[in-house]
Design an enzyme around this catalytic site. Structure first.
Site, PDB file in Angstrom:
ATOM      1  CD1 TRP A   1       0.549  -3.341  12.624  1.00 33.05           C
ATOM      2  CD2 TRP A   1       2.290  -2.769  13.900  1.00 33.05           C
ATOM      3  NE1 TRP A   1       0.113  -2.378  13.509  1.00 33.05           N
ATOM      4  CE2 TRP A   1       1.165  -2.013  14.289  1.00 33.05           C
ATOM      5  CE3 TRP A   1       3.499  -2.579  14.571  1.00 33.05           C
ATOM      6  CZ2 TRP A   1       1.216  -1.082  15.337  1.00 33.05           C
ATOM      7  CZ3 TRP A   1       3.549  -1.658  15.606  1.00 33.05           C
ATOM      8  CH2 TRP A   1       2.416  -0.921  15.976  1.00 33.05           C
TER       9      TRP A   1
ATOM     10  CD  GLU B   1      -1.522   5.340  10.187  1.00 31.99           C
ATOM     11  OE1 GLU B   1      -0.831   4.558   9.522  1.00 31.99           O
ATOM     12  OE2 GLU B   1      -1.873   5.117  11.353  1.00 31.99           O
TER      13      GLU B   1
ATOM     14  NE  ARG C   1      -0.700   0.424   4.958  1.00 27.32           N
ATOM     15  CZ  ARG C   1      -1.366   0.451   6.106  1.00 27.32           C
ATOM     16  NH1 ARG C   1      -2.690   0.387   6.125  1.00 27.32           N
ATOM     17  NH2 ARG C   1      -0.730   0.532   7.251  1.00 27.32           N
TER      18      ARG C   1
ATOM     19  CD  GLU D   1      -3.637  -3.702   8.232  1.00 26.14           C
ATOM     20  OE1 GLU D   1      -2.760  -2.913   8.633  1.00 26.14           O
ATOM     21  OE2 GLU D   1      -4.759  -3.341   7.840  1.00 26.14           O
ATOM     22  CE  LYS D   2      -4.007 -14.605   6.622  1.00 23.05           C
ATOM     23  NZ  LYS D   2      -2.939 -13.787   6.020  1.00 23.05           N
TER      24      LYS D   2
ATOM     25  CD  GLU E   1      -5.989   3.796  11.924  1.00 24.00           C
ATOM     26  OE1 GLU E   1      -5.091   2.986  12.206  1.00 24.00           O
ATOM     27  OE2 GLU E   1      -6.126   4.290  10.801  1.00 24.00           O
TER      28      GLU E   1
HETATM   29  C1  GLA Z   1      -2.474   2.091  10.636  1.00 27.58           C
HETATM   30  C2  GLA Z   1      -3.362   2.245   9.425  1.00 27.58           C
HETATM   31  C3  GLA Z   1      -4.449   1.220   9.378  1.00 27.58           C
HETATM   32  C4  GLA Z   1      -3.956  -0.134   9.799  1.00 27.58           C
HETATM   33  C5  GLA Z   1      -3.365  -0.037  11.174  1.00 27.58           C
HETATM   34  C6  GLA Z   1      -2.913  -1.374  11.724  1.00 27.58           C
HETATM   35  O1  GLA Z   1      -2.844   2.810  11.709  1.00 27.58           O
HETATM   36  O2  GLA Z   1      -3.930   3.518   9.325  1.00 27.58           O
HETATM   37  O3  GLA Z   1      -4.932   1.168   8.047  1.00 27.58           O
HETATM   38  O4  GLA Z   1      -3.010  -0.598   8.903  1.00 27.58           O
HETATM   39  O5  GLA Z   1      -2.248   0.800  11.096  1.00 27.58           O
HETATM   40  O6  GLA Z   1      -2.384  -1.260  13.007  1.00 27.58           O
END
Ligand code: GLA
Length: 675
Positions: free
Chosen positions: A307, A144, A105, A347-348, A299
């Site tokens: 991760w 972000e 991404r 991210e599953k 978030e």
């Molecule tokens: C970031 C991104 C999200 C996601 C989270 C996972 O904050 O904005 O799309 O990938 O990390 O922790």
């Protein structure tokens, strides 16, 4: 007013039938705000210029019908693969010359005019279509910025960097002067010879590095502005983009002026005992960026992330406790990544509010409980009201991105972590129960009684003067590593610490002497030994780490000294008191206990009342917001409240109340009203 509750909602990953179930569950959990469309570009524009909004029309109507407000993303964070196929030059390049690929991404060069045009066109379509949709509460620009690609070294970026340098310096000789290119035969004859600081044989030009950090921040900000311009032309709805706490690549002071509400993504590690203290600092930064205004926790993870190499779960109650920490420190919304845990993709294994195992789970029960509680809290009025209120503070720590970029450059006296240094001070001050803001060093400081300026390495004359003049009326504490250079990274000669700071503190620095470990092969291994210190500033003996220096005193009291080795007998903490103000200097980073003792001494001398503890227990966090006192038990033992009032969460009298580990109380004066 509502305390928002919700999170990223990515229903395009799921069949339509699931959406109805989502609505049912959102209502059960009290979800009030959903962030939609963050990674939807490839779905919204499957082929260049061909748009498909049908699914989003239906989704927004559905959310609206179910009373869920929408934070609608502009969907520009991750371009579809066709953009790279048509325009491979939009893919970013690393400093080593590697062009990054599609399949992950955020694969775009921030300086790419093609990316910016395509992004703007998408935003125009999204905004045209949904500006009047009744579900929209907030615009969520991109996502972000800089998270994965903050600096791009491609040829397009190189050309943009040259343009930026031309605008800044006008003449190449001025660039040569500021960059100090007389060193190592680096002189440029024209701007065309200048490049981004790509991989090079050894240390790159420090001012070139710093300018490239500034340029890269400006380029991301230009991407943000380009989208904002499109939105503002069509819609009065507030705009945000989500920040990432102490994120080095992006100077959030510059950005905060351009968002309508600050929002933040924070993922503290549940396995790290320092996480609550560090997260407290992040939340204080978010409040400070908005000048004290309420902000949104955009978030956080409901439980584990995916991760880290090993991903700890949040223990029972921890998600709730950390959510209230945000509310205590100024947040008016608690949102998560993400609503429903993904079934596929990388991210599953990142937790979601609706876990893989469904709703008969401890996580879901905690999600429902928190949603209900926040809804009840939102309804409170009078002394117990929380939303919209502020966190008053008389103490601030300076934070400047230039200094962060500069002090962590290679070829420096010692490897200093800027954020760790700020964290040490923040922690010492908050452990005394004080509320702490962050400020720019050139801000108006007159509202504070105590300002700490640690590691403010690359200080302009104006910043130095601002700090020095604060010391005439307030208490200024300058930490090591401050005003070593000007904003161009030219060393301040004749004893570090520029005038008038040097006079305000009554000291100057003769030589740096950071503690070092034996390092025969320059491998950077081994831990430097602690430095022995003693003096009334610490109430006795103490140790220091990270940094030390030979400090010369001209006009100040010596309140502690180094006691061993080459530095033995040299001052480490000094104070120069004037009529109403004082200037302290601290030539090392004292270990946490010693720093806390020093901070207490400074705060008391600054005339700041230290609040009495609200509860027993070592790891109890207390924060006053509006008329309420938040008490959060991060420890592993029960704590007992020793303050009067009523707990807004239970309605129980506060005094004598026991708080289990991860327990929270929000106490307001019993005489107050509550709705
Ligand atoms: C970031 C991104 C999200 C996601 C989270 C996972 O904050 O904005 O799309 O990938 O990390 O922790």
């Amino acid at each position: 007013m509502t305390i928002w509750y919700g999170g990223d909602y990515n229903p395009e990953q799921w069949p339509r039938a699931i959406w109805d179930d989502d609505m049912r569950l959102m209502n059960r959990a009290g979800i009030s705000l959903a962030t939609v469309g963050v990674f939807s570009w490839a779905r919204l524009e499957p082929r260049p210029g061909e748009y498909d909004f049908g699914w989003l029309d239906e989704l927004l109507d559905l959310l609206h019908a179910n009373g869920v407000r929408v934070d609608l993303a502009t969907a520009t964070a991750s371009p579809p693969p066709w953009l790279a196929r048509e325009h491979p030059e939009t893919l970013p390049v690393t400093e080593d010359g590697v062009r990054l690929s599609v399949g992950s991404r955020q694969q775009y060069c921030p300086s790419s005019p093609v990316y910016r045009d395509r992004a703007r066109e998408l935003v125009r379509r999204v905004v045209d279509r949904y500006a009047d949709h009744p579900a929209i509460e907030l615009w969520h620009v991109n996502n972000e910025y800089g998270c994965h690609v903050s600096h791009c070294y491609c040829d397009v970026s190189a050309e943009a960097f040259r343009g930026w340098l031309r605008a800044k310096y006008g003449q190449i000789d001025e660039l040569n002067r500021v960059w100090g290119t007389a060193f190592w035969s680096q002189r440029y004859d024209s701007f065309d010879e200048v490049s981004p600081p790509r991989a090079a044989p050894t240390f790159r030009n420090p001012t070139q590095l710093l300018d490239f950090d500034r340029f890269s921040n400006d380029e991301l900000l230009a991407c943000y502005r380009a989208e904002v311009e499109v939105i503002r032309a069509r819609s009065p709805i507030p705009i945000t983009t989500n920040f990432m706490g102490f994120f080095k690549a992006v100077d959030y002071w510059a950005w905060a002026r351009e968002v309508d509400i600050v929002s933040d993504d924070t993922y503290p590690d549940p396995a790290d005992p320092e996480s609550p203290a560090y997260a407290a600092m992040v939340r204080d930064l978010m409040r400070s960026l908005g000048g004290g205004a309420p902000w949104l926790l955009m978030e956080q993870a409901p439980s584990a992330v995916n991760w880290r190499r090993r991903n700890a779960v949040k223990s029972p109650g921890q998600m709730r406790a950390w959510s209230y920490q945000s509310v205590a420190r100024g947040a008016d919304g608690i949102l998560f990544f993400q609503w429903r845990q993904s079934v596929a993709g990388s991210e599953k294994f990142h937790s979601g509010l609706v876990p893989h195992s469904g709703t008969d789970t401890r996580l879901w029960r905690e999600v429902e409980q928190l949603g209900q509680e926040l809804a009840a809290l939102s309804a409170r009025t009078g002394d117990a009201a929380i939303t919209g209120t502020r966190v008053p503070s008389t103490v601030a720590i300076t934070l400047d991105w230039d200094s962060w970029w500069a002090i962590e450059q290679p070829a420096s006296p010692a490897d200093v972590s800027y954020v760790r240094t700020l964290f040490a001070w923040h922690r010492a001050l908050t452990s005394l129960g004080l509320a702490v803001d962050f400020v720019r060093s050139d801000a108006d400081l007159s509202g504070y009684r105590l300002v700490v300026a640690p590691a403010h390495f690359a200080a302009s004359d104006a910043q130095v003067a601002n700090l020095a003049s604060f010391a005439e009326t307030g208490t200024l504490v300058v930490g090591f590593g401050t005003a070593i250079t000007d904003e161009n990274l030219h060393v301040r000669l004749g004893g570090y610490l520029g005038e008038p700071l040097r006079s305000a503190l009554g000291v100057w620095i003769e030589e740096f002497a950071p503690p070092a470990a034996p390092d025969l092969q320059n491998l950077g291994i081994g831990t430097p030994p602690p430095l022995a210190l003693a003096g009334e500033a610490f109430g006795g003996a103490a140790t220091g780490t990270v940094w030390a220096e030979f400090l010369r005193v001209e006009d100040a009291e010596i309140l502690a000294t180094f006691t061993e080795g080459a530095l033995g007998g040299w001052p480490v903490v000094t104070r120069r008191a004037t009529g109403a103000g004082a200037g302290w200097y601290v030539a090392t980073l004292p270990e946490p206990d010693a720093l806390r003792r020093l901070a207490e001494r400074v705060a008391l001398e600054a005339g700041i009342d230290l609040p009495a503890p609200a509860a027993t227990g070592e790891q109890v966090e207390t924060v006053r917001r509006g008329g309420s006192l938040f008490v959060i038990n991060h420890g592993e033992e029960d704590a007992e409240l020793v303050v009067e009032g009523t707990d807004a969460l239970t309605g129980a009298p506060a005094a004598g109340m026991r708080l289990a580990p991860q327990g929270v109380a929000i106490i307001y004066p019993t005489s107050g009203t509550s709705g």
